[in-house]
Every structure is written in C-alpha cells, then in structure tokens.
Design a protein around this motif. Structure first.
Motif, PDB file in Angstrom:
ATOM      1  N   SER A 232       0.809  -1.217   0.000  1.00  0.00           N
ATOM      2  CA  SER A 232       0.000   0.000   0.000  1.00  0.00           C
ATOM      3  C   SER A 232       0.845   1.270   0.000  1.00  0.00           C
ATOM      4  CB  SER A 232      -0.936  -0.002   1.215  1.00  0.00           C
ATOM      5  OG  SER A 232      -0.188  -0.125   2.416  1.00  0.00           O
TER       6      SER A 232
ATOM      7  N   LEU B 236      -2.871  -2.469  -3.536  1.00  0.00           N
ATOM      8  CA  LEU B 236      -2.793  -1.254  -4.345  1.00  0.00           C
ATOM      9  C   LEU B 236      -3.378  -1.606  -5.702  1.00  0.00           C
ATOM     10  CD1 LEU B 236      -1.824   1.692  -4.315  1.00  0.00           C
ATOM     11  CD2 LEU B 236       0.282   0.918  -5.405  1.00  0.00           C
ATOM     12  N   HIS B 237      -4.603  -1.145  -5.957  1.00  0.00           N
ATOM     13  CA  HIS B 237      -5.305  -1.508  -7.177  1.00  0.00           C
ATOM     14  C   HIS B 237      -5.563  -0.271  -8.039  1.00  0.00           C
ATOM     15  CE1 HIS B 237      -6.076  -5.319  -5.083  1.00  0.00           C
ATOM     16  NE2 HIS B 237      -6.199  -5.802  -6.307  1.00  0.00           N
TER      17      HIS B 237
ATOM     18  N   LYS C  22      -7.754   1.766 -10.742  1.00  0.00           N
ATOM     19  CA  LYS C  22      -9.137   1.927 -11.179  1.00  0.00           C
ATOM     20  C   LYS C  22      -9.172   2.280 -12.663  1.00  0.00           C
ATOM     21  CE  LYS C  22      -9.994   4.984  -7.931  1.00  0.00           C
ATOM     22  NZ  LYS C  22     -10.720   5.911  -7.030  1.00  0.00           N
TER      23      LYS C  22
ATOM     24  N   THR D 243      -6.385   6.041 -11.533  1.00  0.00           N
ATOM     25  CA  THR D 243      -5.972   6.315 -10.159  1.00  0.00           C
ATOM     26  C   THR D 243      -5.932   4.992  -9.383  1.00  0.00           C
ATOM     27  OG1 THR D 243      -8.246   6.723  -9.460  1.00  0.00           O
ATOM     28  CG2 THR D 243      -6.963   8.623 -10.232  1.00  0.00           C
ATOM     29  N   THR D 244      -5.419   5.048  -8.148  1.00  0.00           N
ATOM     30  CA  THR D 244      -5.274   3.814  -7.362  1.00  0.00           C
ATOM     31  C   THR D 244      -6.072   3.895  -6.063  1.00  0.00           C
ATOM     32  OG1 THR D 244      -3.278   4.663  -6.282  1.00  0.00           O
ATOM     33  CG2 THR D 244      -2.986   3.320  -8.279  1.00  0.00           C
ATOM     34  N   THR D 245      -6.273   2.717  -5.457  1.00  0.00           N
ATOM     35  CA  THR D 245      -6.937   2.613  -4.165  1.00  0.00           C
ATOM     36  C   THR D 245      -6.270   1.503  -3.365  1.00  0.00           C
ATOM     37  OG1 THR D 245      -9.022   2.142  -3.027  1.00  0.00           O
ATOM     38  CG2 THR D 245      -8.667   1.024  -5.106  1.00  0.00           C
ATOM     39  N   THR D 246      -6.261   1.662  -2.040  1.00  0.00           N
ATOM     40  CA  THR D 246      -5.704   0.631  -1.152  1.00  0.00           C
ATOM     41  C   THR D 246      -6.809  -0.156  -0.456  1.00  0.00           C
ATOM     42  OG1 THR D 246      -5.544   2.222   0.666  1.00  0.00           O
ATOM     43  CG2 THR D 246      -3.599   1.952  -0.742  1.00  0.00           C
ATOM     44  N   SER D 247      -8.019  -0.060  -0.946  1.00  0.00           N
ATOM     45  CA  SER D 247      -9.158  -0.733  -0.330  1.00  0.00           C
ATOM     46  C   SER D 247      -9.024  -2.249  -0.446  1.00  0.00           C
ATOM     47  CB  SER D 247     -10.455  -0.274  -0.999  1.00  0.00           C
ATOM     48  OG  SER D 247     -11.544  -1.072  -0.583  1.00  0.00           O
TER      49      SER D 247
ATOM     50  N   PRO E  53     -11.409  -3.008  -7.084  1.00  0.00           N
ATOM     51  CA  PRO E  53     -12.252  -2.318  -8.061  1.00  0.00           C
ATOM     52  C   PRO E  53     -12.255  -3.043  -9.402  1.00  0.00           C
ATOM     53  CG  PRO E  53     -10.167  -1.173  -7.817  1.00  0.00           C
ATOM     54  CD  PRO E  53     -10.163  -2.263  -6.789  1.00  0.00           C
TER      55      PRO E  53
END
Length: 643
Positions: free
Chosen positions: A457, A610-611, A613, A617-621, A625
């Motif tokens: 992340s 770390l994905h 979208k 952009t990225t997300t650490t959820s 996505p």
C-alpha cells in the motif's frame, strides 16, 4: 304487654342471641368465642374434567380435625361449619370415590364468618409408580432413585408428574414423610421411566450414618395442585395425591455418612517436560473431589483446581499443574472434599522450575524487511521462545510462540517482524518456553519507531505511455489453447523484493496472476478468467546482469475463457532486481471488457493492496475495483517500491 314484661324482653333477648351465635359455654361456665367457616368444593374426574352434577356435589364431608365438628355440602357444593372455636385449624375434605384433601392454617380470630376459597377433590387415576429403587452415588455425594409409571399413556410424563417421598420408617406415605423430591428427569421412552437425585447434604438433616432411608413414589393427577407448596404443615403437604403409591424402596447409608473425608497423604510433585506432575494417596472412600492448593515462592496457598475423586481408598491419584513459570518454586498440598466438609491437608511438597530468561534484546528498523530482533539465549533447557509486541502503550500480544534456536547458553537468536506499519511505535519482549507451559521471566523491553515500511500500500504509482514490444524469445510455461493452467514454481534468477518479502521464486497462471513466495503475494496485470488462444502462450525472459537484471513475463494472445469472442489481449510484467520496481505494459486488447477484471498488487498476508481503477488512479481498499475498459495499447503502469 305491661311495661315490666316489655323491659324484660329488651334486656334478655339480646343476651340470648349473642350466646347462640358467637359464644359457647363450656361445662365450667367459661364463655368460648366461636365463628363460622363457609366455602365450596369442586369435583374432577381423573382426566381433569369438572363434575357439576348436583348428586355428586352433595354429601362431601368437611371436618375440623380434632374438634368433632363436621358438615356436608349441599347440591350447590357449598358448606357451613358453625361454632368453630377461636384458633388455627385443619380442615379435611372427603367423599367416597375421591382422594381426600386438606386445608391447613385456617384461622378463626373471633366472631363472624371466615370464607374459604374453593377446594378440589379428584378421582384417583389408577396410575402407579413401579420399580422404584434407590442407591448411593458416592462419586457425586448423593443418592439416585429410578422408576417407571404404569397405567399412564406412553411418553406422557412431564414436570410435576412424579413425586417421591422419603422417610425414616417403613410407614412412609403421603401422610408420613420427612421430605419430598419433585425435580424429576424423564427418559421419554415407551416405559415412562424417570430418575432423580437427593444430595447427601439434604439427607443429613434427617438421617445419620448407617440409618435406613425409605422411599415411595406417586404419579400425580393434573388437578392435584392444592396445598402442595404449603410450608406450614408437612403432615398434609401431599395428602391430596390421588395416584397410588409405589412399593417401598430402601437404602442403608454408609457408616461414614455425614463425615468429612480423611486427609490424603504421600504427596509428591515432579517437574516433567512441560508441567508439574502430582501424585498422592487417597485415604478416603466418601470424597466427592480433591482440591489442589499451591503457593508460589513464599506467598500463601490458594486453590488452583478441583480434581474428581476416584473412590476406593488406598489407591494413588495422579494430576498435573500446567500453569507454572520458570525460575520459580511451587509448594503443593491436597485436600479431599465432600458435601459435609473438607479433610485436613496432605503433606506439602515443593518443586523448582529453573529456566533462565533471555537478555540483551535488541531491535533494528529495516524499511525493506520490517523490524529485525535479536536476543541472547541464556537457557539450556528451553524448547523455543515466545516473542511479544505491543503498539504504543497498548497490551502485549504474541508475535510468534515457536521461535527455535540452538540450545545452549550464549547463542544469539534472531527474528524478522514483517507485520509492521509505517511511522508506528512498537515495544518488544521475549521469554524462553519449556514445553509451552513453563516459561522464563521476560527479557528486557525495547522500543522502536518505524519509518516508511515497504508494504504494498506504500508503493508509488505512475501512469505513462510507451510502445509495446513483444518478446523475441521466452521460456514458455503455459502453451496455447489451454484453460485453467497454473505453472510450477520457477526460479527468478535473483531475489525480488516485493512488499516485505524477498522471493527468488514465481508461479504463473493463465488468469493474469503472478504469485511470488506463496499464494499471499500476488501481481495482477489483468486478473480475470482467461485462457491462451491457439497461438497464445505465457512465458518469461530474464535480461541484464546483476544487480540490474530484469525479468519480463509475457501474456501473448490471451482470450476470454468462457466467452466466444475474437478479442485477444497482450500484456507484460517487468520485475527490476535493483529497485524492486514493477511495470505493467499493455499491447492490443479488447474494445470492451466482457467480464469482471482487476489490475494491481495484493499482499493477502498483511491485507495490503494497491489496485488501479478505470480512470488510472489507485486505491488501497480491500475491495478490488472492477475496471470497465482496457488500459490501452502502449499504456505503462509503474509501481515504485519505497526506499
């Protein structure tokens, strides 16, 4: 009438009325204050149906016991008892074909009428408790009774169906008993069997050592309810029972009934591989359990556990204590116990638990591998070490309890804690363990605050545009025209740093996922249900020299696994040895995404992700996505590992 006669009538008549309604004169001439008792009865058959026929309701005898006063009910089931002297009385209700009933504690306080609530009389059921037996259950300090009911429909027993009465003579009955038991357990079988228990402690109020206990059982009517909870008169407590009693059951109590057990002896305590073994001699036959007491060093004795009794006396009992720590000493003693009290203590016995604590605990922060921990091994009999950690001023939690090292004093033991977060304060301590139950004292405590930790992340992400160039040659791990294939683990050729691990191995799947060092660590350039087309493949190629080598993994001419389409997808992954950088490069792809797909990096052990979208952009959820369009020919996604 002359005036004198009229005056005589006014004076004498009230006195005569008073004497006939509220007073009686006994032979000595003393005036006795009396009153009246009025009430009603109700009659029921054995199935609980009320009987309202006038000829049945008439003729129920109501008697004031011991006073020679009685009456009978009329056709409306009503009765009046006159000239009942002041005091507390017992009423008896009786009629042929019905079980007698009683009412106790009827109080006449003076002149006037006392109104009674309705009293019930019930026809007998004919149900009989049979096969009643009682025997001692010395292991549990009680007697047990068992039996069954005849004449009653199968499986019809329920709470209150059975009453067992106990007494100290062969004449025990519903009129003559010492105590009763109505808490019954039912077998719910076709034989209507039941069982119940009486504690020795309850028995001791009525019986002594060597005495005989007598018992009878009754099956009760649904309407047998009046007077059952009356605490004032045991004599009539169950006199309204309409069932027939069982045959008499007897039991002779043991000669040591009522005595506390004899004290155990010959206690020994021995430190074994992982606990303290205890052994003592049982000198009693009437104990229910043993109490193990322990004191640590010079403290006071406290009970630590109960141990079930093994009756017989003269034998040896074995138990253990697994709650000891190293570098201490423990003293033990044993008591036998039953419902009448505890024995004196056995002899005392002491055991030592020597295991040296580790020292010189040190920690070092390593941003690429977490926290490095080391300590000095001072014990010769430890099996492994328990390492504990806390965050800030919180409670200590176990990091690992199976850290092995070479046995022998002076050795340095190390451990890598990779489950740490960036910019967080941690404190550590460690202790030696012997069998998992005996531990040493803790080592010194050390604290460290982490910097940037290279969790997934924390990677830096960038998107750029380039030119997709297929590999000229590669080692093919997944051939064309296959589906659902996973390669074996292969060597990268160098240890690639991914998150907090350094993995020299990788594994490929045809669903767009690359595994590093196990199933937890995943690189997902295009994760979905894919297959290789007829001219497709999944392979790799390593270029460059140490420490600048790069491994390129290529997915060539991939197709949707379960969708008929002419779409083909081409993409690559590059792993850089020196920096740990990861690049996703995309070639030609589909015009639209026909099934769920995701792109990114995932560390399932630490739940760090770390994905990417669809918008770049990225997300650490933790929720991956779903992308809705192909990244584009020549698109490059770069993931830079923290330094």
């Amino acid at each position: 009438m002359n005036k004198r006669h009229y005056l005589y009538f006014l004076v004498v008549f009230p006195l005569f009325y008073f004497a006939s309604s509220g007073c009686d004169q006994n032979p000595s001439g003393t005036i006795v204050i009396t009153g009246e008792i009025i009430g009603t009865i109700s009659l029921y058959d054995s199935t609980g149906n009320q009987l309202k026929r006038a000829d049945l309701q008439r003729g129920v005898t109501v008697e004031v016991l011991g006073k020679g006063i009685s009456t009978q009910t009329d056709e409306n089931a009503q009765y009046i008892l006159r000239n009942v002297p002041q005091g507390i009385h017992t009423l008896k209700y009786s009629k042929a074909g019905f079980a007698d009933n009683y009412r106790t504690n009827v109080m006449i306080t003076g002149e006037g009428r006392t109104i009674m609530s309705t009293k019930r009389l019930v026809q007998p059921t004919g149900y009989t408790v049979t096969s009643l037996s009682i025997h001692s259950d010395t292991l549990l300090d009680r007697i047990q009774f068992t039996g069954s009911v005849s004449g009653r429909p199968a499986l019809s027993l329920d709470t209150g169906s059975i009453i067992v009465l106990f007494g100290n003579s062969s004449s025990v009955s519903k009129e003559r008993y010492l105590f009763s038991v109505t808490t019954i357990e039912f077998d719910n079988d076709p034989f209507n069997r039941f069982r119940g228990y009486v504690s020795y402690n309850d028995l001791s109020a009525f019986f002594g050592a060597g005495s005989t206990v007598y018992a009878v059982g009754y099956s009760k009517n649904p309407q047998d309810v009046d007077g059952w909870t009356d605490p004032q008169s045991l004599l009539y407590h169950y006199s309204s029972l309409s069932g027939t009693s069982s045959s008499l059951a007897t039991l002779t109590l043991p000669s040591n009934f009522g005595d506390a057990p004899a004290a155990p002896s010959e206690l020994t305590s021995t430190l074994t591989h992982y606990r303290v073994e205890l052994r003592w001699k049982d000198n009693s036959t009437n104990e229910s359990d043993f109490i193990i007491e322990r004191k640590e060093k010079d403290s006071v004795f406290i009970p630590i556990r109960s141990y079930p009794a093994v009756k017989g006396g003269g034998g040896y009992v074995y138990a253990y204590d697994g709650g000891v720590v190293g570098n201490s000493r423990y003293t033990y003693r044993i008591k036998a116990r039953n419902s009448f009290g505890s024995s004196a203590s056995s002899n005392e016995d002491m055991v030592a638990t020597p295991i040296a604590a580790p020292t010189d605990l040190k920690v070092t922060m390593n941003s690429h591998a977490g926290v490095s921990i080391s300590w000095k091994d001072n014990a010769t009999n430890e099996e492994y070490y328990w390492l504990e950690r806390r965050v800030g001023s919180g409670n200590y939690q176990t990091v690992s309890q199976y850290i092995y090292g070479a046995t022998g004093t002076g050795n340095m033991i190390s451990y890598q804690d990779t489950k740490v977060l960036s910019s967080t304060t941690y404190s550590y301590r460690v202790r030696a363990s012997y069998g998992g139950y005996i531990q040493s004292e803790y080592s010194n405590e050390v604290t460290v605050t982490t910097g940037i930790v290279a969790h997934i992340s924390e990677y830096q992400f960038a998107s750029s545009q380039g030119i997709y160039t297929p590999l000229d040659s590669s080692t093919i791990l997944i051939p064309g025209n296959v589906n659902g294939i996973m390669s074996s683990y292969r060597e990268i050729g160098f240890a690639f740093n991914f998150g907090l691990i350094g993995s020299p191995y990788f594994q490929l799947t045809d669903d767009g996922t690359i595994y590093l060092g196990g199933s937890y660590y995943r690189i997902k350039p295009f994760f979905t249900d894919l297959a290789t087309a007829e001219n497709g493949s999944v392979g790799f190629f390593v270029s460059g020299t140490s420490p600048h080598r790069v491994m390129t993994i290529e997915y060539r001419n991939m197709r949707w696994a379960n969708i008929v389409s002419n779409d083909r997808m081409n993409f690559q992954v590059r792993l850089h040895e020196l920096t740990g950088t990861i690049e996703f490069m995309y070639g030609a792809g589909p015009s639209s995404i026909l099934q769920n797909a995701s792109i990114g990096l995932s560390d399932q052990e630490f739940y760090k992700h770390l994905h990417v979208k669809t918008d770049g952009t990225t997300t650490t959820s933790d929720t991956f996505p779903v992308i809705t369009s192909w990244p584009g020919n020549g698109k490059v996604y770069t993931f830079t590992r923290p330094k």
